[in-house]
Motif scaffolding. Structure first.
Motif, PDB file in Angstrom:
ATOM      1  N   PHE A 106       0.815  -1.212   0.000  1.00 40.93           N
ATOM      2  CA  PHE A 106       0.000   0.000   0.000  1.00 40.93           C
ATOM      3  C   PHE A 106       0.853   1.269   0.000  1.00 40.93           C
ATOM      4  N   ASN A 107       2.156   1.135   0.252  1.00 41.11           N
ATOM      5  CA  ASN A 107       3.016   2.316   0.158  1.00 41.11           C
ATOM      6  C   ASN A 107       3.138   2.815  -1.279  1.00 41.11           C
ATOM      7  N   ALA A 108       2.628   2.029  -2.240  1.00 38.36           N
ATOM      8  CA  ALA A 108       2.577   2.505  -3.625  1.00 38.36           C
ATOM      9  C   ALA A 108       1.594   3.670  -3.764  1.00 38.36           C
ATOM     10  N   VAL A 109       0.643   3.772  -2.815  1.00 35.90           N
ATOM     11  CA  VAL A 109      -0.231   4.947  -2.757  1.00 35.90           C
ATOM     12  C   VAL A 109       0.579   6.037  -2.066  1.00 35.90           C
ATOM     13  N   GLN A 110       0.943   7.047  -2.792  1.00 33.31           N
ATOM     14  CA  GLN A 110       1.935   8.012  -2.315  1.00 33.31           C
ATOM     15  C   GLN A 110       1.441   8.906  -1.182  1.00 33.31           C
ATOM     16  N   ASP A 111       0.152   8.985  -0.979  1.00 35.75           N
ATOM     17  CA  ASP A 111      -0.379   9.911   0.016  1.00 35.75           C
ATOM     18  C   ASP A 111      -0.308   9.327   1.422  1.00 35.75           C
ATOM     19  N   GLU A 112       0.356  10.057   2.323  1.00 34.50           N
ATOM     20  CA  GLU A 112       0.478   9.616   3.702  1.00 34.50           C
ATOM     21  C   GLU A 112      -0.850   9.695   4.447  1.00 34.50           C
ATOM     22  N   GLU A 113      -1.808  10.479   3.929  1.00 37.27           N
ATOM     23  CA  GLU A 113      -3.114  10.575   4.592  1.00 37.27           C
ATOM     24  C   GLU A 113      -3.789   9.213   4.682  1.00 37.27           C
ATOM     25  N   LEU A 114      -3.676   8.406   3.632  1.00 42.43           N
ATOM     26  CA  LEU A 114      -4.295   7.078   3.672  1.00 42.43           C
ATOM     27  C   LEU A 114      -3.661   6.239   4.768  1.00 42.43           C
ATOM     28  N   LYS A 128     -13.775  11.400  11.903  1.00 38.35           N
ATOM     29  CA  LYS A 128     -12.590  12.005  11.304  1.00 38.35           C
ATOM     30  C   LYS A 128     -12.050  13.144  12.172  1.00 38.35           C
ATOM     31  N   LYS A 129     -12.942  13.894  12.822  1.00 39.51           N
ATOM     32  CA  LYS A 129     -12.488  14.972  13.699  1.00 39.51           C
ATOM     33  C   LYS A 129     -11.716  14.403  14.887  1.00 39.51           C
ATOM     34  N   ALA A 130     -12.243  13.336  15.492  1.00 39.81           N
ATOM     35  CA  ALA A 130     -11.553  12.710  16.623  1.00 39.81           C
ATOM     36  C   ALA A 130     -10.262  12.047  16.171  1.00 39.81           C
ATOM     37  N   THR A 131     -10.225  11.579  14.929  1.00 39.88           N
ATOM     38  CA  THR A 131      -9.013  10.958  14.387  1.00 39.88           C
ATOM     39  C   THR A 131      -7.859  11.949  14.346  1.00 39.88           C
ATOM     40  N   VAL A 132      -8.150  13.190  13.994  1.00 37.53           N
ATOM     41  CA  VAL A 132      -7.112  14.232  13.962  1.00 37.53           C
ATOM     42  C   VAL A 132      -6.475  14.389  15.335  1.00 37.53           C
ATOM     43  N   ASP A 133      -7.303  14.443  16.378  1.00 36.81           N
ATOM     44  CA  ASP A 133      -6.789  14.581  17.744  1.00 36.81           C
ATOM     45  C   ASP A 133      -5.990  13.350  18.155  1.00 36.81           C
ATOM     46  N   TYR A 134      -6.480  12.181  17.773  1.00 34.59           N
ATOM     47  CA  TYR A 134      -5.800  10.925  18.130  1.00 34.59           C
ATOM     48  C   TYR A 134      -4.408  10.856  17.496  1.00 34.59           C
ATOM     49  N   LEU A 135      -4.318  11.202  16.228  1.00 35.37           N
ATOM     50  CA  LEU A 135      -3.023  11.170  15.538  1.00 35.37           C
ATOM     51  C   LEU A 135      -2.038  12.141  16.163  1.00 35.37           C
ATOM     52  N   ARG A 136      -2.529  13.296  16.571  1.00 40.14           N
ATOM     53  CA  ARG A 136      -1.640  14.298  17.150  1.00 40.14           C
ATOM     54  C   ARG A 136      -1.164  13.873  18.545  1.00 40.14           C
ATOM     55  N   ARG A 137      -2.072  13.366  19.359  1.00 40.85           N
ATOM     56  CA  ARG A 137      -1.731  13.032  20.745  1.00 40.85           C
ATOM     57  C   ARG A 137      -0.858  11.789  20.849  1.00 40.85           C
ATOM     58  N   HIS A 138      -1.172  10.766  20.051  1.00 44.90           N
ATOM     59  CA  HIS A 138      -0.474   9.496  20.205  1.00 44.90           C
ATOM     60  C   HIS A 138       0.760   9.359  19.316  1.00 44.90           C
ATOM     61  N   PHE A 139       0.672   9.867  18.103  1.00 42.73           N
ATOM     62  CA  PHE A 139       1.746   9.612  17.143  1.00 42.73           C
ATOM     63  C   PHE A 139       2.467  10.876  16.699  1.00 42.73           C
ATOM     64  N   ARG A 140       2.050  12.024  17.259  1.00 43.00           N
ATOM     65  CA  ARG A 140       2.672  13.306  16.911  1.00 43.00           C
ATOM     66  C   ARG A 140       2.588  13.574  15.413  1.00 43.00           C
ATOM     67  N   GLU A 141       1.467  13.163  14.814  1.00 43.07           N
ATOM     68  CA  GLU A 141       1.213  13.422  13.392  1.00 43.07           C
ATOM     69  C   GLU A 141       0.246  14.593  13.303  1.00 43.07           C
ATOM     70  N   ASP A 142       0.678  15.658  12.684  1.00 40.63           N
ATOM     71  CA  ASP A 142      -0.148  16.866  12.597  1.00 40.63           C
ATOM     72  C   ASP A 142      -0.885  16.884  11.264  1.00 40.63           C
ATOM     73  N   VAL A 143      -2.112  16.352  11.272  1.00 40.72           N
ATOM     74  CA  VAL A 143      -2.928  16.285  10.065  1.00 40.72           C
ATOM     75  C   VAL A 143      -4.186  17.097  10.310  1.00 40.72           C
ATOM     76  N   SER A 144      -4.481  18.042   9.439  1.00 39.65           N
ATOM     77  CA  SER A 144      -5.653  18.896   9.648  1.00 39.65           C
ATOM     78  C   SER A 144      -6.920  18.192   9.182  1.00 39.65           C
ATOM     79  N   LEU A 145      -8.037  18.555   9.805  1.00 39.16           N
ATOM     80  CA  LEU A 145      -9.328  17.961   9.452  1.00 39.16           C
ATOM     81  C   LEU A 145      -9.694  18.282   8.009  1.00 39.16           C
ATOM     82  N   GLN A 146      -9.468  19.506   7.585  1.00 36.50           N
ATOM     83  CA  GLN A 146      -9.800  19.876   6.211  1.00 36.50           C
ATOM     84  C   GLN A 146      -8.961  19.090   5.211  1.00 36.50           C
ATOM     85  N   LYS A 147      -7.717  18.816   5.571  1.00 34.71           N
ATOM     86  CA  LYS A 147      -6.855  18.026   4.690  1.00 34.71           C
ATOM     87  C   LYS A 147      -7.404  16.607   4.537  1.00 34.71           C
TER      88      LYS A 147
END
Length: 519
Positions: A106-114, A128-147
């Motif tokens: 699946f790394n052939a899909v270039q987008d890290e969002e997937l 999806k809104k809660a997912t943004v918070d989860y990624l930031r708190r647990h994995f230090r991944e800063d992904v915006s909801l609009q993105k």
């Protein structure tokens, strides 16, 4: 030897004793870490005293003083390390899932969002809104909801085909290039709304949510339950009409031959489906509705010897075969279910009448009017006749497989049922809170990828001899802390994973090595 000051990334100052030899600096002793000028001056003084002592000057350290010195050195070293910790994370679940995600391809899909959405769907499925918070708190991944929302539209438009192609190719490799058997089944996914559109419609709900709009999901899986392909249908679509389109589409999209057997349960059996499968050149095994067969066929089914492993191979005029078999376990279940149901009837209608109150318990029957009691009783002859079928099951096929092979192949249909349980339970595919067809499709696509990764991780854990299930491994991994330490002299950072408990040490190889991926 001399005393040296070093500025840490945290802003504090480390005081060390260093030596320069052949143009290179060597740290001999960490005196301590200070944050104020007074602290630093005191540490510098202590460093000079240490140099004076070890440079040969006659200073005497008594035993107690030596012990205290060692403690101070230990404290200083601890403070030095701690002051250079620049971050902590709970990335171990992400690390494990990422390895499997990449191994599948699946790394052939270039987008890290997937990748981020799949990881969070497996670890902690939520909005999806809660997912943004989860990624930031647990994995230090800063992904915006609009993105994420923008990515859902992109996933719908360009990448659904790619992720299914990757899944098919990986599964074919697992089975030596030949899929052999395809299992097909459908389920329904409901929405917490009353709004309907061209995709979301009311229909027969497998979740008991008949008043909610829904979509129908058709899923093809391989042996072992690996997802291959899926399609979404209008919520009012009769499930029997979904099988042929998805199988035909699957063969055409992935340029497959027809050297496989399609297996489905009795709910998808109809004369139209059978004809379309046969005319399309497909081999099939479908659960038979043995109580609706012709009188002659029914007599042959009932005449099947009631013993495990004994089958009656019955020929149809059109060349198909009906494999009828008996199971003690199924017989016990059939008898138990019937006895429970009849007993409930006897208790409910013990007075021998059906009242308006009884009718009101059955949905829209509350609009009926009952002017007087209706006599009701249990027909014992029907109960007795139903018991004749206990333990019997039939399978309709056009293959040349032996009855035993047909039976064994059909029994694996539970794989697709389990895939639905994982998708609905562990991955929480529903209820859905997206309300446009493209977002709905994208959400299901993410769950499809997550299911594939989950199943592959399950296989790899079993192959590596891991004693824990997927859910247990990820639960344990949630407590494994990774610390990132700055190394100023090396101008880099190092990350250390802390596996402290017995459980954490048992899964440490999943985090720290890749050997288990290649077994």
């Amino acid at each position: 030897m001399f005393v040296r000051r070093k500025k840490n990334r945290s802003g504090s100052i480390s005081v060390v004793v260093a030596d320069k030899s052949s143009g290179a600096f060597t740290e001999l002793k960490v005196i301590g870490v200070g944050t104020t000028e007074d602290d630093i001056r005191a540490l510098v003084k202590e460093g000079k005293e240490w140099i004076a002592h070890y440079a040969g000057q006659q200073t005497v350290s008594f035993p107690d003083e030596a012990a205290e010195q060692l403690k101070r050195e230990e404290d200083a070293m601890t403070e030095h390390i701690v002051s250079n910790i620049i971050g902590t994370s709970l990335k171990s679940p992400q690390t494990i899932i990422n390895k499997v995600y990449d191994r599948i391809g699946f790394n052939a899909v270039q987008d890290e969002e997937l990748r981020h959405l799949v990881v969070s769907r497996i670890c902690s499925p939520m909005s999806k809104k809660a997912t943004v918070d989860y990624l930031r708190r647990h994995f230090r991944e800063d992904v915006s909801l609009q993105k994420i929302y923008r990515y859902l539209d992109k996933l719908y438009n360009t990448q659904q085909e790619l992720v299914q192609a990757i899944s098919v190719e990986h599964t074919r490799e697992l089975f030596g290039g030949n899929l052999g058997i395809l299992f097909y089944d459908v389920t329904t996914l409901y929405f917490e709304t009353t709004d309907k559109d061209e995709l979301r419609e009311s229909g027969f709900s497998k979740d008991g949510k008949n008043s909610n709009p829904q979509v129908v999901l058709g899923l093809l899986v391989s042996r072992g339950g690996y997802p291959l392909s899926y399609s979404l249908f209008n919520g009012s679509q009769y499930e029997g009409y979904t099988m042929i389109p998805i199988v035909d589409d699957f063969v055409q999209r992935f340029k497959l031959g027809k050297d496989f057997v399609v297996i489905a349960d009795a709910g998808l059996m109809s004369s139209k489906n059978i004809k379309l499968l046969r005319d399309g050149g497909y081999k099939y095994i479908i659960g038979a509705r043995i109580k609706k067969e012709s009188g002659e066929i029914m007599e042959k089914i009932i005449a099947t010897e009631h013993r495990n492993g004994v089958f009656n191979d019955i020929k149809y005029p059109d060349g198909d075969r009906l494999i009828a078999g008996y199971s003690d376990e199924r017989a016990k279940k059939n008898a138990h279910d019937r006895e429970e149901g009849v007993e409930r009837l006897r208790k409910r209608y013990a007075k021998g009448t059906l009242t308006k109150a009884d009718i009101n318990k059955r949905g829209y029957n509350k609009f009926l009017s009952v002017s007087s009691g209706v006599t009701v009783s249990v027909d014992e002859e029907k109960v007795k006749h139903d018991a004749i079928w206990d333990g019997l099951k039939g399978y309709k096929t056009n293959t040349d497989l032996s009855p035993e092979e047909v039976y064994e192949a059909y029994q694996n249909l539970w794989n697709v049922e389990r895939s639905f349980r994982i998708t609905k339970g562990t991955l929480d595919v529903r209820p859905m809170f997206h309300f446009t067809p493209r977002r709905i499709e994208a959400h299901v696509c993410i769950c499809f990828v997550a299911l594939k990764v989950y199943k592959e991780l399950e296989r790899l854990l079993k192959q590596s001899g891991c004693q824990y299930s997927v859910d247990e491994v990820l639960r344990i991994a949630e407590t494994v802390v990774a610390i990132e330490i700055a190394r100023p002299e090396n101008n880099d950072t190092v990350t250390k994973t802390l596996c402290l408990t017995k459980e954490e040490r048992a899964i440490s190889y999943l985090i720290e090595t890749d050997d288990w991926l290649e077994l």
